[in-house]
Scaffold this active site. Sequence first.
Site, short mmCIF file in Angstrom:
data_model
loop_
_atom_site.label_atom_id
_atom_site.label_comp_id
_atom_site.label_asym_id
_atom_site.label_seq_id
_atom_site.Cartn_x
_atom_site.Cartn_y
_atom_site.Cartn_z
N ASN A 53 0.84 -1.17 0.11
CA ASN A 53 -0.04 0.03 -0.14
C ASN A 53 0.95 1.24 -0.13
O ASN A 53 2.07 1.22 0.24
CB ASN A 53 -0.92 0.12 1.35
CG ASN A 53 0.03 0.26 2.52
OD1 ASN A 53 0.65 -0.65 3.14
ND2 ASN A 53 -0.14 1.38 3.24
N CYS A 54 0.32 2.34 -0.34
CA CYS A 54 0.90 3.66 -0.07
C CYS A 54 -0.17 4.51 0.85
O CYS A 54 -0.78 3.70 1.46
CB CYS A 54 1.00 4.38 -1.54
SG CYS A 54 -0.29 4.73 -2.36
N MET A 55 -0.16 5.73 0.74
CA MET A 55 -1.14 6.36 1.53
C MET A 55 -2.45 6.32 1.28
O MET A 55 -3.33 6.36 2.47
CB MET A 55 -0.66 7.90 1.44
CG MET A 55 0.83 8.29 1.93
SD MET A 55 1.19 10.06 1.92
CE MET A 55 0.23 10.80 3.04
N THR A 56 -2.85 6.18 0.12
CA THR A 56 -4.15 6.09 -0.23
C THR A 56 -4.68 5.01 -1.14
O THR A 56 -5.88 4.61 -1.41
CB THR A 56 -4.94 7.38 -1.00
OG1 THR A 56 -3.91 7.36 -2.12
CG2 THR A 56 -4.44 8.68 -0.18
N ARG A 57 -3.61 4.15 -1.53
CA ARG A 57 -4.01 2.91 -2.49
C ARG A 57 -3.59 1.46 -1.99
O ARG A 57 -2.54 1.51 -1.39
CB ARG A 57 -3.15 3.24 -3.80
CG ARG A 57 -3.64 4.60 -4.42
CD ARG A 57 -2.93 4.70 -5.72
NE ARG A 57 -3.28 6.15 -6.36
CZ ARG A 57 -3.21 6.51 -7.45
NH1 ARG A 57 -2.69 5.68 -8.34
NH2 ARG A 57 -3.66 7.75 -8.05
#
EC number: 2.7.1.192
Length: 486
Positions: free
Chosen positions: A27-31
Site C-alpha cells: 500500500n501507499c498513503m491512499t491506495r
Amino acid sequence: MAKITQTMISQLLAAVGGSSNVSKCGNCMTRLRLTLANNGVADQAVIKQIPGVMGVVESDEQFQIILGPGKAQQAAELMNKLIESVINGDVQEQAMASDTNDLSSVAAEQKKQMKSKQTSAVQRFLSKFATIFTPLIPGFIAAGLLLGFATLLEQMFVLEQTPSQFILDLIAYMKVFGKGLFAFLSILIGYNAQQAFGGSGVNGAILASLFVLGYNPDATSGIYSGMSEFFGYTIDPRGNIIGVLLAAIIGAQVERKVREYMPDDLDMILTSVVTLLIMGVVTFVVIMPIGGELFKGMSWLFLNLNDNPLGAAILAGLFLISVVFGIHQGFVPVYFALMEAQGFNSLFPILAMAGGGQVGASLALYFKAKKDAVLRTQVKGAIIPGILGIGEPLIYGVTLPRVKPFVTACIGGAAGGFFIGLVSYLGLPVGLNTVFGPSGIVAIPLMTSHSGIFAGMAVFVVGLLISYVVGFLATYFFGSKDVDLS
C-alpha cells in the site's frame, strides 16, 4: 465513508481473482497496491461497486485500488492476513468466489480488453517509483515538519535577540533528524530501487554508498573511502539521486543475469560478489559522469520552468492527470535535483496548487447540488482530506467521474501555479524545505524561501487561495453544466 472490514477485503480478494492471483500486496498513503499474476482476471466493474472503493488504476505490474487516507494500510494488512489464512487452509475461498459473478467465465473477455490498452514503457517505468519512494514519505514529512518548526524558532528567538541555551539546544535537536535523513538517504533509495527492479536491496544500498563516500584523503568531513582514484581514473561521485537510481536499476538487471548462470550451490556466495565487482566499474567510469550531467540538465530544466509563470501553470494544470495514472512519484528525482540546486524544493508548491483547484471544484459542486443529493455526502466525506492535501478521495469520488469538474479543477490548479511561477519570476522563488511532504494547508509550515520562511508561507497561502477561488468559479459557472449533481 465505508470502513475497511473483513467482508470488504474478502470481496476485493475475490474480485481480483482470489489469493492464487495475488503475488504481492502492499500500500501507499491512499491506495491498495497489488501485484497480480494475471491482471486480466481482475473484474474492475465489480471492484468499483464495492462500498469504500473510490477507483481503480492499472499500471502494468501494479493493480491499484484507491481507498482513501488512513484506509490503505489497514486494507493491506487485512488482505495479507486473509491470503495467509487461505494458504494455510484456515479459510475457504468458495464463499468469496460466489460474489464475483463467476470470474472464470469473464476472465477471457477481460483479458482481451486489457490487451487493447497496454500501458506505455514510460508509464510502467514511472510506476515503480511509488515502490521506491512511498516507504520514505513519512520520514520526509517528519523531517520537514521538524525543520520547519526549528526554522520558525530561529526566526522568532535567535536572529534578533539573545536566545536561551534551551532554545538553541531544542533547535539543534529538531534539525538533527533531517541532517541524518539526508546524509544517508541515497542508501535507502538504492536499497528500495534495486529491490523494486528485481534485485537484492542490500546490493543497491552498497552501490548507493559509493556516492556517499569521500574520495579526497585531505577532506575534513565525510567518510573517506580509502581510495582517491580507480586504477588511475579520477573518481568524481556526481549524479546524486539520478546516479543512485541508474546504478540500482542497472545493478538489478546485472544481478538477475548473473544469477541465471550461477550454479545454485554458489548463488548465495558469489552472485552478489560478481554483481558488485561489475557494477563498481560501471558506476565509477560510466554512471557517475553521465548521472552528473543528467542531474545538472534536470536541475536547469525545472529551475527555468518553475521561474516561468506559463511553465508553472502547465505543470500545476497537468499534475492531477499524473495522479490519475499513478505516475506522480516520477517527479521525486526532480525534487532531489532542485533541493541540491536551490536548497529547497521549488516544484512541490507549484504541483500542490492542483489540490487547491480540486478543493475549489468540489465545493462548487456541493453548492450546486440539492440538499438531499448523494453528491453532497460524497463531498463532505472527502473535502477535509482534500484541504489537508490528500486529493484522491475528491478525484475518484467527486470530480473525475463527472469529467467536466475534473477539467475545471485542473484550471484552478493552473491558476495557482501561474501565481507561484510569477512570484518566482519576479525574484522570490519559494519551496518545500524537504524533498517530499504533505500538500494542502499542512504544507504551510514547511514552506521557505531565500527571504525566510514567512515569505515562503505567505506566497504558498495566496497561491492556494487563488487555486480554491478559480477552481470554484470555473466549476460553478462552466464545470457543472450537464453534469450529474444527484
